[in-house]
Each structure stands twice: as structure tokens, then as C-alpha cells.
Design an enzyme around this catalytic site. Sequence first.
Site, mmCIF file in Angstrom:
data_model
loop_
_atom_site.group_PDB
_atom_site.id
_atom_site.type_symbol
_atom_site.label_atom_id
_atom_site.label_comp_id
_atom_site.label_asym_id
_atom_site.label_seq_id
_atom_site.Cartn_x
_atom_site.Cartn_y
_atom_site.Cartn_z
ATOM 1 N N ASN A 9 0.889 -1.165 0.000
ATOM 2 C CA ASN A 9 0.000 0.000 0.000
ATOM 3 C C ASN A 9 0.925 1.211 0.000
ATOM 4 O O ASN A 9 1.481 1.570 1.037
ATOM 5 C CB ASN A 9 -0.878 -0.031 1.257
ATOM 6 C CG ASN A 9 -1.729 1.220 1.393
ATOM 7 O OD1 ASN A 9 -1.801 2.034 0.471
ATOM 8 N ND2 ASN A 9 -2.369 1.369 2.544
ATOM 9 N N LYS A 11 0.264 4.241 -0.349
ATOM 10 C CA LYS A 11 -0.363 5.460 0.198
ATOM 11 C C LYS A 11 -0.040 6.643 -0.709
ATOM 12 O O LYS A 11 0.029 6.464 -1.925
ATOM 13 C CB LYS A 11 0.071 5.676 1.650
ATOM 14 C CG LYS A 11 -0.129 4.414 2.494
ATOM 15 C CD LYS A 11 -0.031 4.631 3.962
ATOM 16 C CE LYS A 11 -0.257 3.311 4.682
ATOM 17 N NZ LYS A 11 -0.245 3.430 6.127
ATOM 18 N N HIS A 94 -9.733 1.460 4.651
ATOM 19 C CA HIS A 94 -8.466 1.600 5.387
ATOM 20 C C HIS A 94 -8.685 2.553 6.561
ATOM 21 O O HIS A 94 -9.449 3.512 6.460
ATOM 22 C CB HIS A 94 -7.383 2.139 4.433
ATOM 23 C CG HIS A 94 -6.023 2.092 5.049
ATOM 24 N ND1 HIS A 94 -5.598 3.019 5.965
ATOM 25 C CD2 HIS A 94 -5.016 1.200 4.898
ATOM 26 C CE1 HIS A 94 -4.362 2.700 6.352
ATOM 27 N NE2 HIS A 94 -3.993 1.604 5.723
ATOM 28 N N GLU A 96 -6.995 4.895 7.633
ATOM 29 C CA GLU A 96 -6.719 6.305 7.318
ATOM 30 C C GLU A 96 -7.928 6.933 6.610
ATOM 31 O O GLU A 96 -8.218 8.108 6.799
ATOM 32 C CB GLU A 96 -5.439 6.410 6.477
ATOM 33 C CG GLU A 96 -4.212 6.189 7.351
ATOM 34 C CD GLU A 96 -2.999 5.637 6.635
ATOM 35 O OE1 GLU A 96 -2.941 5.687 5.396
ATOM 36 O OE2 GLU A 96 -2.087 5.146 7.335
ATOM 37 N N GLU A 166 -5.748 -4.840 10.499
ATOM 38 C CA GLU A 166 -4.758 -3.780 10.686
ATOM 39 C C GLU A 166 -5.053 -3.019 11.978
ATOM 40 O O GLU A 166 -5.859 -2.071 11.972
ATOM 41 C CB GLU A 166 -4.798 -2.808 9.503
ATOM 42 C CG GLU A 166 -4.447 -3.443 8.178
ATOM 43 C CD GLU A 166 -3.809 -2.426 7.239
ATOM 44 O OE1 GLU A 166 -2.715 -2.721 6.747
ATOM 45 O OE2 GLU A 166 -4.388 -1.359 7.014
ATOM 46 N N GLY A 172 2.082 2.365 10.747
ATOM 47 C CA GLY A 172 3.062 3.442 10.599
ATOM 48 C C GLY A 172 3.797 3.803 11.877
ATOM 49 O O GLY A 172 4.482 4.815 11.948
ATOM 50 N N SER A 208 2.994 -2.014 10.459
ATOM 51 C CA SER A 208 4.433 -2.108 10.750
ATOM 52 C C SER A 208 5.019 -3.485 10.447
ATOM 53 O O SER A 208 5.935 -3.937 11.138
ATOM 54 C CB SER A 208 4.723 -1.695 12.198
ATOM 55 O OG SER A 208 4.376 -0.333 12.373
ATOM 56 N N GLY A 229 2.706 -1.101 4.248
ATOM 57 C CA GLY A 229 2.806 0.319 3.923
ATOM 58 C C GLY A 229 4.256 0.751 3.848
ATOM 59 O O GLY A 229 4.952 0.521 2.851
ATOM 60 N N GLY A 230 4.738 1.357 4.920
ATOM 61 C CA GLY A 230 6.077 1.943 4.953
ATOM 62 C C GLY A 230 7.171 1.040 4.407
ATOM 63 O O GLY A 230 8.022 1.476 3.614
HETATM 64 P P1 PGA Z 1 2.443 0.326 7.645
HETATM 65 O O1 PGA Z 1 1.013 0.545 6.964
HETATM 66 O O2 PGA Z 1 3.018 -0.931 7.080
HETATM 67 O O3 PGA Z 1 3.234 1.552 7.263
HETATM 68 O O4 PGA Z 1 2.219 0.234 9.113
HETATM 69 C C1 PGA Z 1 0.191 -0.555 6.684
HETATM 70 C C2 PGA Z 1 -1.111 -0.053 6.106
HETATM 71 O O5 PGA Z 1 -1.547 1.042 6.476
HETATM 72 O O6 PGA Z 1 -1.730 -0.728 5.273
#
Ligand code: PGA
Length: 247
Positions: A9, A11, A94, A96, A166, A172, A208, A229-230
Amino acid sequence: MKQLHLIANLKMNLTKEMLIPYFEKLGKISNQTNNVVGVCVPFIYLQLAKEKLQNSKVLVGAQNMHHEDFGAFTGEVSAKMLTDFGTNLVIIGHSERRNLFFESDEIVNKKLKKALDCNLTAILCVGETLQERQEKKTINVLEKQLNLAINDIEPNKLKNIYIAYEPVWAIGTGVSATKQDAEQACLFIKNYFINKFKFAPKVLYGGSLNENNAFELLSNPSVNGGLIGGASLNINGFEKIINTNIN
Ligand code: PGA
């Protein structure tokens, strides 16, 4: 060997200049693994992703969509528009989107319904906040989010979804769920579907997840893969996650 589903992802990150070599490398990596690889990109890069990844097995997805087909919804993109691009995957609900863009469970339900009607594979995200976790409400929150998200959707259509567990506090932050907590939540999700419909969707863990904890989290029996994500932004790090082998 367990086949993992590993979906990036991105983002609102990376630019065209960065994405061209990223996609070129991702395509090669995906052709050398038995794991399923996907990447969810900002709308504006769907075309580029499609072009660069056309000779690969990478699933190209969007990070959001609107539930109406068309209309006066400035700034929005419909599911039909995504399928026009040959997009086959979309993230729905999601945290967010839920928290920063005020997407209610009702909206998540409408989006999920529309995505499935348009034959998109949906990645439905669920997860508890830190406060809910501290109050030991994780399972209640997951059950409520699932009930509301799948309300009034034909069970048959739910076969083609991923559920991403999640935990909001893990996204994050660099602090992932423990192996045991991830398994407990993902097992609950599997059983929720088995009890209701006699089948279980693929369940992803997200929050994470990185090259150092991938093996531990992904080796859980109820975890089919990850939403990353990251740690997916650096292609070399993502490659290590993609190449996780679990027997
Ligand atoms: P993250 O994000 O791996 O940066 O924690 C995961 C996500 O939001 O899908």
C-alpha cells in the site's frame, strides 16, 4: 510451501521518477516467486503501473474508490473507472480513510458492495484503536466492523475478498502486533466467516510489517499474507518480504 499474498500500500508516496524503476524491479521479483504480489498505487499512477507491470504477475490495485457509478462527486473515482484501467484490486475502509476522511461503516459497506458488483477484488480493512485494545475490545470491534461492512452482501461475492487485520495503533508506528495477537485476531476473522458462510477469505496482517518481523507474523496459521505500507516503499526491503518462505 505456504503461498503468501503480499500487497504493498504505497499510500500517497513516491513520484513517477521513483516508480518507474520500482515497478520494473517489482515485476521481475514477482516472476521469481510463488507468492502472490500486489501493489496499490495512487489513482494517477494506475496507468503507469499497468504499463510497467503488464508482463508480470503483479496485481495492480487502487487505494480507494467511490460507491456511486458517476455524478457530481468532485475529486472522486468510481469502481467502473477503475475497471476501465484494468484494475482488479481495491483497498476498502483503510483506517486512514475511516479516521482522516470520515468514512463511516455505512460508507465502507456501500463501497464494498459496489467493488464486488464490479468484480474487483476488495481488501477490506478492519482493526481496533489503541484505546479499544486497552479496553480489551479488539474482538468486539472486529465483529462489529465485519457485520456492518458485509451487511446485505451476497455471501457468494464475499469469496473474492481479502480481509486485512490492521490494528490502528500498529500502522506506521514501527510497533507491530505480536505474533500471538495477530494470530488471535486473524483466527477470529477466519472463524467469523466459517461460522456464517462455511468458507473463509484470505486474511492479511497489516501494521508495521517489515523485513525483520515478516517471517514471524506471516508464519501464523491464520495469516495468509500482509498489507505493507512503509516497508514497501523501498523495493529492496519489499523484495525481502516478498521472498519470505514459510514451509
Ligand atoms: P504500515 O502501513 O506498514 O506503514 O504500518 C500498513 C497499512 O496502512 O496498510
